[in-house]
Design an enzyme around this catalytic site. Structure first.
Site, PDB file in Angstrom:
ATOM      1  N   ALA A  57       1.071  -1.156   0.109  1.00 15.47           N
ATOM      2  CA  ALA A  57       0.216  -0.118   0.025  1.00 15.47           C
ATOM      3  C   ALA A  57       0.871   1.418  -0.030  1.00 15.47           C
ATOM      4  O   ALA A  57       2.161   1.105   0.376  1.00 15.47           O
ATOM      5  CB  ALA A  57      -0.960   0.120   1.178  1.00 15.47           C
ATOM      6  N   CYS A 112       5.017   4.819 -17.380  1.00 16.07           N
ATOM      7  CA  CYS A 112       4.344   3.792 -17.943  1.00 16.07           C
ATOM      8  C   CYS A 112       2.998   3.634 -17.687  1.00 16.07           C
ATOM      9  O   CYS A 112       1.968   3.577 -18.210  1.00 16.07           O
ATOM     10  CB  CYS A 112       5.396   2.564 -17.632  1.00 16.07           C
ATOM     11  SG  CYS A 112       6.658   2.619 -18.624  1.00 16.07           S
TER      12      CYS A 112
HETATM   13  P1  NAD Z   1      12.456   8.170 -23.307  1.00 17.69           P
HETATM   14  O1  NAD Z   1      11.596   9.475 -23.442  1.00 17.69           O
HETATM   15  O2  NAD Z   1      13.209   7.977 -22.019  1.00 17.69           O
HETATM   16  O3  NAD Z   1      13.077   7.895 -24.380  1.00 17.69           O
HETATM   17  C1  NAD Z   1      12.901   7.980 -25.828  1.00 17.69           C
HETATM   18  C2  NAD Z   1      13.884   8.625 -26.501  1.00 17.69           C
HETATM   19  O4  NAD Z   1      13.492   8.411 -27.887  1.00 17.69           O
HETATM   20  C3  NAD Z   1      14.337  10.080 -26.135  1.00 17.69           C
HETATM   21  O5  NAD Z   1      15.622  10.016 -25.996  1.00 17.69           O
HETATM   22  C4  NAD Z   1      14.098  10.553 -27.491  1.00 17.69           C
HETATM   23  O6  NAD Z   1      15.028  11.777 -27.785  1.00 17.69           O
HETATM   24  C5  NAD Z   1      14.163   9.536 -28.411  1.00 17.69           C
HETATM   25  N1  NAD Z   1      13.552   9.823 -29.834  1.00 17.69           N
HETATM   26  C6  NAD Z   1      12.286  10.511 -30.145  1.00 17.69           C
HETATM   27  N2  NAD Z   1      11.825  10.577 -31.497  1.00 17.69           N
HETATM   28  C7  NAD Z   1      12.943  10.119 -32.004  1.00 17.69           C
HETATM   29  C8  NAD Z   1      13.365   9.912 -33.565  1.00 17.69           C
HETATM   30  N3  NAD Z   1      12.661  10.507 -34.243  1.00 17.69           N
HETATM   31  N4  NAD Z   1      14.735   9.486 -33.777  1.00 17.69           N
HETATM   32  C9  NAD Z   1      15.411   9.297 -32.650  1.00 17.69           C
HETATM   33  N5  NAD Z   1      15.224   9.128 -31.362  1.00 17.69           N
HETATM   34  C10 NAD Z   1      14.118   9.607 -31.161  1.00 17.69           C
HETATM   35  O7  NAD Z   1      11.301   7.028 -23.115  1.00 17.69           O
HETATM   36  P2  NAD Z   1      11.259   5.346 -22.402  1.00 17.69           P
HETATM   37  O8  NAD Z   1      10.947   5.489 -21.088  1.00 17.69           O
HETATM   38  O9  NAD Z   1      12.665   4.872 -22.683  1.00 17.69           O
HETATM   39  O10 NAD Z   1      10.277   4.857 -23.165  1.00 17.69           O
HETATM   40  C11 NAD Z   1      10.192   4.292 -24.334  1.00 17.69           C
HETATM   41  C12 NAD Z   1       9.102   3.336 -24.791  1.00 17.69           C
HETATM   42  O11 NAD Z   1       9.376   2.055 -23.964  1.00 17.69           O
HETATM   43  C13 NAD Z   1       7.784   3.908 -24.176  1.00 17.69           C
HETATM   44  O12 NAD Z   1       6.881   3.195 -25.240  1.00 17.69           O
HETATM   45  C14 NAD Z   1       7.478   3.307 -22.941  1.00 17.69           C
HETATM   46  O13 NAD Z   1       5.913   3.249 -22.646  1.00 17.69           O
HETATM   47  C15 NAD Z   1       8.125   2.113 -23.014  1.00 17.69           C
HETATM   48  N6  NAD Z   1       8.679   1.362 -21.835  1.00 17.69           N
HETATM   49  C16 NAD Z   1       9.269   2.205 -20.924  1.00 17.69           C
HETATM   50  C17 NAD Z   1       9.814   1.552 -19.818  1.00 17.69           C
HETATM   51  C18 NAD Z   1      10.311   2.439 -18.586  1.00 17.69           C
HETATM   52  O14 NAD Z   1      10.298   1.824 -17.550  1.00 17.69           O
HETATM   53  N7  NAD Z   1      10.735   3.756 -18.944  1.00 17.69           N
HETATM   54  C19 NAD Z   1       9.765   0.021 -19.468  1.00 17.69           C
HETATM   55  C20 NAD Z   1       9.182  -0.517 -20.395  1.00 17.69           C
HETATM   56  C21 NAD Z   1       8.649  -0.102 -21.490  1.00 17.69           C
END
Ligand code: NAD
Length: 456
Positions: free
Chosen positions: A269, A277
């Site tokens: 809790a 996410c």
């Molecule tokens: P984030 O925002 O940390 O990273 C995304 C990256 O993509 C950024 O560095 C951004 O500059 C880059 N980017 C955006 N457009 C781009 C382009 N056209 N060309 C090149 N680079 C580009 O996001 P994140 O937390 O790493 O999450 C990414 C995905 O993974 C999401 O869908 C999220 O839901 C999923 N996810 C995240 C986690 C987590 O714990 N953060 C865990 C599992 C899944």
């Protein structure tokens, strides 16, 4: 295998570094020049345990970074998409970044590639990627699309990636399955986790490799996150009942969790889930269900309970302090969870903002999230209503209450007499249940927690 990972954020950077660790040649791509500059110098732009060591180990050898998708496409057999999929105004996942990257890949494809969506996306996104590739001039003979959802948790991302419970791949052809099996084979055949010289084995065993179709793989990720969010909200609802009738949520968790069908994990809790996410994924899954004609209103309750949990906590602060204007409050923890500097959708930030709006003066401390929290709280800091402190005891100087909002280990082992002597009033309101009430009572505190009776 030659791999590129497009989007070097929390997921992409960890994936790129870990694929290099598994022996692949990797290009990490991002369109943020500052991030690339830092990475090229071996600096990790986020706080994540073990990531700096692994970056140092592979940078310039098996791992390079680039801003060019065309270079990445040319040099790789497999292209992972790991860009953000934030919440849109309608509650759907905003797939704009995924689409932009797909179009760019399509423009540069000249030989057979496997495109793997690793970002969290709604079901049928791989169909949309296939369509977009073809519409933008890529021959269907030159690419396959697979899904490989990522389950890492911030704070333990590297070990989660290298010692996963399971790897899920969603494929429509044997070419995709073979490539992905090869990429992950060190995690499934034991050759990675037995290498004690690398990261100590965490008692790990071979990962369970699960092959599904692409729609199922996409649904697995949304289902996992929605289910985990439901567990948290469920236990928070129980905590609210326990609190009102003299129950103790720790005892309830123990009693319920001893049933092997239920288990104790994810039944803590607290002040509700946050981060980049769960909030957006539960909302996006709700939107997906609606779109396919199913009213998944259980998810509405999950989100409502979660939001309400912040209000329940604020109510406790009011109970403890009566009026809030000009009250001095120390906040321990700003990150949405321990082990990360990520403050996106952090319940702690939301609570700080609510208290500032009620006229409180906040002194906050977090072991790593203060820089990001500073930019998140921006104006508030300028108005001098939120100050950052260099340690918890300084933050607690002369305050009317301490609020514990992130479950950092550091906050679970405070020097209680020292903390007590710093505070104007010995009131601790613990949103993470880091202490037993009787321990705090013996140390002379007024102590409020979640799902347990307050002690005075
Ligand atoms: P984030 O925002 O940390 O990273 C995304 C990256 O993509 C950024 O560095 C951004 O500059 C880059 N980017 C955006 N457009 C781009 C382009 N056209 N060309 C090149 N680079 C580009 O996001 P994140 O937390 O790493 O999450 C990414 C995905 O993974 C999401 O869908 C999220 O839901 C999923 N996810 C995240 C986690 C987590 O714990 N953060 C865990 C599992 C899944």
């Amino acid at each position: 295998m030659n791999i590129s990972v497009i989007g070097a954020g929390y997921v992409g950077l960890v994936s790129a570094v870990c694929f290099a660790e598994l022996g692949h040649t990797v290009i990490g791509v991002d369109n943020n020049p500052e991030k690339l500059l830092a990475l090229d110098e071996g600096k990790v732009p986020i706080h994540e345990n073990l990531l700096p060591e692994l970056l140092q180990r592979h940078l310039g050898h098996r791992l390079t970074f680039s801003s060019s998708i065309s270079h990445a496409v040319r040099e790789s057999d497999v292209i992972f998409i790991t860009v953000g999929t934030p919440q849109s105004a309608t509650g759907h996942a905003d797939l704009g970044y995924v689409e932009a990257v797909t179009r760019e890949i399509a423009k540069h494809i000249t030989s057979m590639k496997l495109i793997v969506e690793k970002s969290t996306v709604p079901v049928r996104t791989s169909d949309a990627i296939r369509r977009t590739m073809t519409l933008n001039g890529a021959s269907p003979r030159l690419f396959s699309v697979a899904s490989n959802p990522e389950f890492l948790r911030e704070g333990s991302a590297v070990t989660d990636f290298l010692y996963p419970d399971r790897i899920v791949i969603g494929v429509e052809d044997s070419f995709s399955e073979e490539r992905l099996r090869e990429i992950y084979s060190p995690l499934c055949d034991g050759s990675y986790y037995r290498r004690e010289d690398l990261i100590p084995g965490c008692g790990a065993s071979a990962a369970h490799f699960i092959v599904t179709n692409t729609n199922s793989a996409e649904l697995i990720k949304h289902t996992s996150n929605a289910f985990l969010a439901m567990k948290i909200s469920f236990m928070n609802a129980i905590a609210n009942i326990a609190e009102r009738v003299g129950g103790d949520v720790d005892q309830i968790r123990e009693g319920v969790g001893a049933d092997r069908r239920i288990g104790t994990s994810f039944l803590n809790a607290g002040i509700g889930y946050g981060g980049s996410c769960f909030p957006k994924d539960v909302l996006a899954f709700r939107a997906v269900a609606r779109e396919v004609g199913y009213d998944f209103d259980l998810l509405d309750a999950v989100m409502r309970i979660n939001k309400d949990q912040r209000h329940q906590f604020l109510r406790k602060v009011r109970d403890a302090l009566w009026t809030l204007r000009d009250k001095r409050i120390a906040v321990f923890g700003l990150a949405f969870k321990a082990g990360t500097d990520d403050v996106r959708e952090s319940p702690a930030i939301e609570i700080v903002e609510a208290l500032v709006n009620e006229g409180c003066l906040i002194t906050a401390y977090d072991p790593v999230a203060m820089p990001r929290a500073l930019s998140e709280l921006g104006l508030r800091v300028g108005e001098n209503t939120v100050r950052m402190a260099s340690d918890p005891y300084i933050a607690a100087e002369d305050v009317d209450a301490v609020l514990i909002l992130t479950e950092w280990n550091e906050f679970a082992s405070l020097d209680l007499p020292r903390l007590h002597s710093q505070m104007r009033l010995p009131v601790v309101i613990d949103g993470r249940n880091l202490y037993r009430p009787e321990v705090m009572e013996a140390a002379g505190f007024v102590y409020y927690s979640v799902g347990r009776a307050a002690v005075f």
